[in-house]
Design a protein around this motif. Structure first.
Motif, PDB file in Angstrom:
ATOM      1  N   VAL A   1       0.845  -1.192   0.000  1.00 33.47           N
ATOM      2  CA  VAL A   1       0.000   0.000   0.000  1.00 33.47           C
ATOM      3  C   VAL A   1       0.878   1.238   0.000  1.00 33.47           C
ATOM      4  O   VAL A   1       1.786   1.374   0.818  1.00 33.47           O
ATOM      5  CB  VAL A   1      -0.952   0.006   1.213  1.00 33.47           C
TER       6      VAL A   1
ATOM      7  N   TYR B   1      -2.241   1.463  -4.194  1.00 32.68           N
ATOM      8  CA  TYR B   1      -1.421   0.304  -3.879  1.00 32.68           C
ATOM      9  C   TYR B   1      -0.753  -0.221  -5.141  1.00 32.68           C
ATOM     10  O   TYR B   1      -1.189   0.052  -6.276  1.00 32.68           O
ATOM     11  CB  TYR B   1      -2.270  -0.790  -3.236  1.00 32.68           C
TER      12      TYR B   1
ATOM     13  N   ILE C   1      -6.480  -5.619   1.491  1.00 33.92           N
ATOM     14  CA  ILE C   1      -6.789  -4.263   1.949  1.00 33.92           C
ATOM     15  C   ILE C   1      -8.140  -4.239   2.652  1.00 33.92           C
ATOM     16  O   ILE C   1      -8.292  -3.634   3.723  1.00 33.92           O
ATOM     17  CB  ILE C   1      -6.769  -3.291   0.761  1.00 33.92           C
TER      18      ILE C   1
END
Length: 383
Positions: free
Chosen positions: A100, A116, A125
């Motif tokens: 990220v 990302y 995520i």
């Protein structure tokens, strides 16, 4: 210095060992980077980052070296945000996912934008967001959710206020009107009054106030208390203590058998009222922003190949020259390269008088051209 995190990202443009060397050298110059390894076969970079290193700086270094990182973006609506500490906790949780680059959370519209590396699984995520206690839904539209939230808060405030009002009047009325407590004792009795207060405030905490416990208790158990946790602790402590004083008074000293049901109820009402006012302010702000965005025209007159052609605004790119006819609305931000006119910028500044524009002056999308013909070189587009 210890390694704080590992950053992995795909890199474009590498074709030989010298490319690998240049990429590693560029990344190692970033402050806080402790090590860099490039895999030419897979086209990826792995960087060991210290505490003060920023992934954004690594991405900028790659771009400056001529080998940009392949970056993707995830956007979505966030559930459960209530304060700035929630925003910080979610951003830290998202940023901790390897790969990220940057996570931005907006408390005003409960949205999140995560940049990302292309090799990162978006599911990781989303899992990090759930682990932090603030799930992200990439499919949900924020505006309808805000409307539903406001309607739910209106109901909660009215229900909570209706249940708390009798308790507040009975307990606090004696401080303003002499004889209220004596009247309660002579009619239904103080013990019956306490039991009724227990039932009413219990309904408040199980109904409108349950949201504080659903969100606050898990955060407290994780060792990361936030605003909901504080409300849950305060109201829960007042309610439990008052319940003991009502049903098991002998376990407390004689001078400590007071009840505080009304305090727990009033806290819930006031916090819910504050969130309702906040939700309404957010809704009005969002509506104003959407109205401003709606002022942008759908097409633009662009100079291409010596001719003026009308194209969708979405296809206009930085560097294009846009022609603005008298009375036309400016489609994108740019700088005047030819012509002179007055532009109405009231939608931005509130100033009723048009502003004179000539070569070199900036113009903003959504404003209105006056009586002159302008040619504007595009400096910013919607994206």
């Amino acid at each position: 210095m210890s390694v704080a995190s590992l950053f992995r990202v795909p890199v474009e443009g590498m074709s030989c060992a010298s490319c690998v060397g240049r990429v590693e050298a560029a990344v190692l110059q970033v402050p806080g980077v402790l090590g860099a390894r490039v895999n030419l076969a897979s086209g990826t970079l792995e960087a060991d980052l210290g505490d003060e290193a920023a992934t954004r700086d690594v991405v900028s270094a790659l771009e400056g070296a001529g080998y940009p990182a392949r970056v993707e973006t995830l956007r979505g609506s966030v559930e459960g945000l209530s304060c700035a500490s929630c925003v910080g906790r979610l951003e830290r949780g998202l940023s901790a996912v390897p790969g990220v680059i940057e996570a931005r959370v907006n408390l005003a519209d409960h949205s999140a934008v995560v940049e990302y590396g292309a090799g990162v699984d978006p599911a990781a995520i989303l899992a990090a967001a759930r682990s932090a206690g603030y799930p992200i839904d990439p499919q949900k539209d924020v505006a309808p959710e805000r409307d539903g939230e406001e309607a739910a808060l209106v109901r909660s405030v009215w229900i909570a206020a209706a249940l708390v009002l009798p308790v507040f009047l009975v307990e606090m009325g004696g401080h303003f009107i002499p004889g209220v407590h004596a009247l309660v004792g002579e009619t239904i009795g103080h013990q019956t009054s306490r039991v009724l207060q227990f039932l009413l405030i219990g309904a408040v905490l199980l109904g409108p106030g349950a949201v504080f416990f659903r969100r606050g208790v898990p955060a407290l158990l994780k060792g990361a208390p936030e605003m909901n946790s504080l409300v849950a602790l305060g109201t829960g402590a007042a309610f439990l203590y008052s319940s003991v004083a009502t049903f098991l008074p002998d376990v407390l000293p004689g001078n400590a058998r007071g009840v505080y049901f009304e305090a727990a109820g009033v806290i819930v009402v006031l916090i819910l009222l504050g969130r309702l006012l906040e939700a309404r302010a957010k809704g009005r702000t969002g509506a104003a922003v959407r109205a401003l965005v709606g002022l942008r025209p759908d097409v633009a007159r662009v100079l291409r190949g010596g001719d003026v052609v009308e194209v969708p605004v979405a296809s206009v790119v930085v560097g294009d020259v846009v022609q603005l006819q008298p009375g036309a609305r400016v489609p994108v931000d740019g700088v005047v390269v030819r012509g002179a006119s007055f532009v109405d910028e009231a939608m931005l500044t509130g100033e009723p008088l048009p502003v004179e524009k000539g070569e070199g002056d900036p113009v903003t999308g959504g404003t209105v051209n006056g009586a002159g013909l302008l040619e504007v070189r595009v400096s910013e587009v919607g994206a």
